[in-house]
Motif scaffolding. Structure first.
Motif, PDB file in Angstrom:
ATOM      1  N   LEU A  53      -1.637   7.201   0.345  1.00 51.08           N
ATOM      2  CA  LEU A  53      -2.192   7.498  -0.974  1.00 51.08           C
ATOM      3  C   LEU A  53      -2.395   6.226  -1.796  1.00 51.08           C
ATOM      4  O   LEU A  53      -3.408   6.080  -2.493  1.00 51.08           O
ATOM      5  CB  LEU A  53      -1.279   8.471  -1.716  1.00 51.08           C
ATOM      6  N   VAL A  54      -1.439   5.298  -1.726  1.00 51.01           N
ATOM      7  CA  VAL A  54      -1.593   4.028  -2.444  1.00 51.01           C
ATOM      8  C   VAL A  54      -2.812   3.271  -1.930  1.00 51.01           C
ATOM      9  O   VAL A  54      -3.641   2.768  -2.712  1.00 51.01           O
ATOM     10  CB  VAL A  54      -0.319   3.164  -2.297  1.00 51.01           C
ATOM     11  N   HIS A  63     -11.699  12.623  -2.334  1.00 53.54           N
ATOM     12  CA  HIS A  63     -10.320  12.438  -2.800  1.00 53.54           C
ATOM     13  C   HIS A  63      -9.449  13.675  -2.580  1.00 53.54           C
ATOM     14  O   HIS A  63      -8.306  13.577  -2.105  1.00 53.54           O
ATOM     15  CB  HIS A  63     -10.319  12.074  -4.289  1.00 53.54           C
ATOM     16  N   HIS A  88      -5.409   4.458  -0.317  1.00 52.77           N
ATOM     17  CA  HIS A  88      -6.664   5.177  -0.556  1.00 52.77           C
ATOM     18  C   HIS A  88      -7.141   5.004  -2.001  1.00 52.77           C
ATOM     19  O   HIS A  88      -8.324   4.729  -2.239  1.00 52.77           O
ATOM     20  CB  HIS A  88      -6.501   6.657  -0.241  1.00 52.77           C
ATOM     21  N   PHE A  89      -6.219   5.149  -2.944  1.00 53.59           N
ATOM     22  CA  PHE A  89      -6.628   5.154  -4.344  1.00 53.59           C
ATOM     23  C   PHE A  89      -6.680   3.754  -4.962  1.00 53.59           C
ATOM     24  O   PHE A  89      -7.481   3.500  -5.862  1.00 53.59           O
ATOM     25  CB  PHE A  89      -5.699   6.049  -5.162  1.00 53.59           C
ATOM     26  N   PHE A  90      -5.829   2.841  -4.495  1.00 53.27           N
ATOM     27  CA  PHE A  90      -5.758   1.523  -5.124  1.00 53.27           C
ATOM     28  C   PHE A  90      -6.299   0.405  -4.243  1.00 53.27           C
ATOM     29  O   PHE A  90      -6.315  -0.752  -4.670  1.00 53.27           O
ATOM     30  CB  PHE A  90      -4.311   1.222  -5.534  1.00 53.27           C
ATOM     31  N   LYS A  91      -6.675   0.738  -3.020  1.00 52.72           N
ATOM     32  CA  LYS A  91      -7.298  -0.218  -2.098  1.00 52.72           C
ATOM     33  C   LYS A  91      -6.355  -1.389  -1.806  1.00 52.72           C
ATOM     34  O   LYS A  91      -5.174  -1.357  -2.096  1.00 52.72           O
ATOM     35  CB  LYS A  91      -8.648  -0.701  -2.633  1.00 52.72           C
ATOM     36  N   TYR A 122     -10.661   9.329   6.642  1.00 51.86           N
ATOM     37  CA  TYR A 122     -10.201  10.200   5.571  1.00 51.86           C
ATOM     38  C   TYR A 122     -11.080  10.049   4.332  1.00 51.86           C
ATOM     39  O   TYR A 122     -11.415  11.022   3.654  1.00 51.86           O
ATOM     40  CB  TYR A 122      -8.756   9.860   5.175  1.00 51.86           C
ATOM     41  N   ALA A 123     -11.455   8.788   4.008  1.00 55.33           N
ATOM     42  CA  ALA A 123     -12.175   8.508   2.764  1.00 55.33           C
ATOM     43  C   ALA A 123     -13.487   9.264   2.683  1.00 55.33           C
ATOM     44  O   ALA A 123     -13.931   9.632   1.586  1.00 55.33           O
ATOM     45  CB  ALA A 123     -12.420   7.009   2.646  1.00 55.33           C
ATOM     46  N   VAL A 154      -6.051  13.771  -0.210  1.00 56.09           N
ATOM     47  CA  VAL A 154      -4.715  14.096  -0.728  1.00 56.09           C
ATOM     48  C   VAL A 154      -4.118  15.276   0.041  1.00 56.09           C
ATOM     49  O   VAL A 154      -2.948  15.242   0.455  1.00 56.09           O
ATOM     50  CB  VAL A 154      -4.780  14.412  -2.232  1.00 56.09           C
TER      51      VAL A 154
END
Length: 392
Positions: free
Chosen positions: A158-159, A97, A161-164, A92-93, A101
């Motif tokens: 989402l957590v 972004h 992906h964005f916050f690793k 996904y990454a 999402v």
């Protein structure tokens, strides 16, 4: 010279592709597929006894506080959703972004919608005059198993992906502590007075909630989705460790030590925050995560290290069309309880006619559930033989 160089380049490219394919093949762990398939098989068995009046105690949920093997099944499903995320999120990454999402929200919403439609199904009911009328949406339950899976998948993805990794760990701690704080400050730990019920009544209304507890209370309600997301994140961490370190002794030891630590903390915490599936308390989360972290390395040891593959295909079948087979099992049950043979539903008639005469009531009830599960497996086997994999 140029021709030789071109041929050498072709050979090098072929080797790189072969190496990449081999790495991809090595990165897939059969033990994770087996754990996913085992979980689906158990979900079907515990959901479809021949008679709810005759069920062995381990195949029932705890009435309120407490823990049974059946209480372990659903959180393990969320754990294996996290395992799958460990493989999917890196793909996904690469999309950026915005695309991540959109993809996550779309999949989360689709799973939620399937769960909602399942409770609305068969969409029409008798009108009292020999015809049919649409079933009112105003009386359709909104929370549910698939709905929680969809929300937990979306939130965790989402957590992560964005916050690793570190950010997800902080989120997990805050989610468990915050859920405990809300339960402690806005209610008690009883069925009638808990904060989770108050939140659902305020946001959804009693007509959209489960009424099987005798009052409007939904065990898959909105508040409990917050700590349930931690089960998914824990599964992700376990999957990432396997991917990064492989199925070696060090990996298995780390998983088991983490499992022992989670179980120990859960048992200590349960003195002030009871282990309760229906509230999905933090102590319940840590207990179920801990048990998953103890079972997974055992499967990895047996399957990946010892090469014990006999019988694994049975669970692979469930693991390859996971959500579809679960959804199929639920639809079949609804159809059987909505259709009749004389005055009895097809579900009750099948049990009374084919199973009840064979054995003692509890044995017959379990036999019904196992045969039903095997019927769902046959559908999965047919799909697998034709390489049909229905993804949501």
């Amino acid at each position: 010279m140029q021709l030789d160089a071109w041929r050498a380049g072709r050979r090098l490219l072929a080797r790189l592709r072969a190496g990449g394919a081999a790495l991809s093949a090595q990165a897939r762990f059969l033990s994770l597929d087996v754990l996913r398939g085992l979980t689906v098989a158990l979900m079907i068995v515990v959901n479809t006894p021949g008679s709810w009046s005759h069920v062995y105690a381990p195949l029932l949920h705890a009435n309120w506080h407490g823990f049974t093997p059946t209480d372990w099944v659903f959180p393990t499903f969320l754990f294996v959703v996290g395992n799958a995320l460990a493989f999917a999120l890196p793909k996904y990454a690469a999309l950026g972004h915005g695309a991540v999402v959109a993809k996550v929200i779309k999949r989360s919403a689709l799973i939620f919608l399937l769960g909602f439609l399942l409770y609305w199904f068969p969409f029409f009911g008798p009108d009292g005059a020999g015809g049919f009328k649409p079933l009112p949406l105003a009386d359709t339950r909104i929370p549910g198993v698939l709905q929680r899976i969809g929300l937990c998948f979306g939130s965790a993805a989402l957590v992560l992906h964005f916050f690793k990794g570190r950010g997800a760990a902080i989120f997990a701690v805050l989610a468990l502590a915050g859920h405990w704080l809300v339960l402690a400050l806005w209610g008690d730990y009883s069925l009638a007075g808990n904060a989770a019920a108050k939140v659902d009544l305020w946001l959804l209304g009693e007509r959209h909630l489960y009424h099987g507890e005798g009052i409007p209370f939904d065990p898959e309600g909105l508040l409990g989705t917050l700590p349930a997301t931690v089960n998914v994140i824990a599964g992700y961490y376990a999957g990432r460790l396997l991917l990064a370190r492989g199925a070696g002794w060090e990996t298995l030891a780390k998983l088991m030590m983490a499992g022992v630590a989670c179980v120990a903390i859960a048992l200590c915490w349960s003195g002030v925050l009871p282990i309760n599936k229906k509230l999905w308390t933090g102590s319940y989360v840590l207990l179920t995560v801990g048990l998953d972290l103890l079972v997974l390395p055992l499967l990895v040891y047996a399957i990946e290290l010892r090469g014990m593959r006999r019988g694994t295909y049975f669970f692979e079948v469930f693991g390859k069309n996971t959500l579809f087979i679960y959804l199929l099992s639920e639809v079949l049950v609804i159809v059987m309880v909505k259709t009749f043979v004389g005055s009895a539903t097809v579900y009750d008639w099948l049990y009374a006619t084919l199973f009840a005469p064979l054995a003692a009531p509890k044995v017959a009830s379990l036999l019904f559930a196992v045969i039903f599960m095997l019927g769902c497996w046959l559908v999965g086997w047919w799909l697998d033989r034709r390489r049909i994999y229905i993804k949501v």
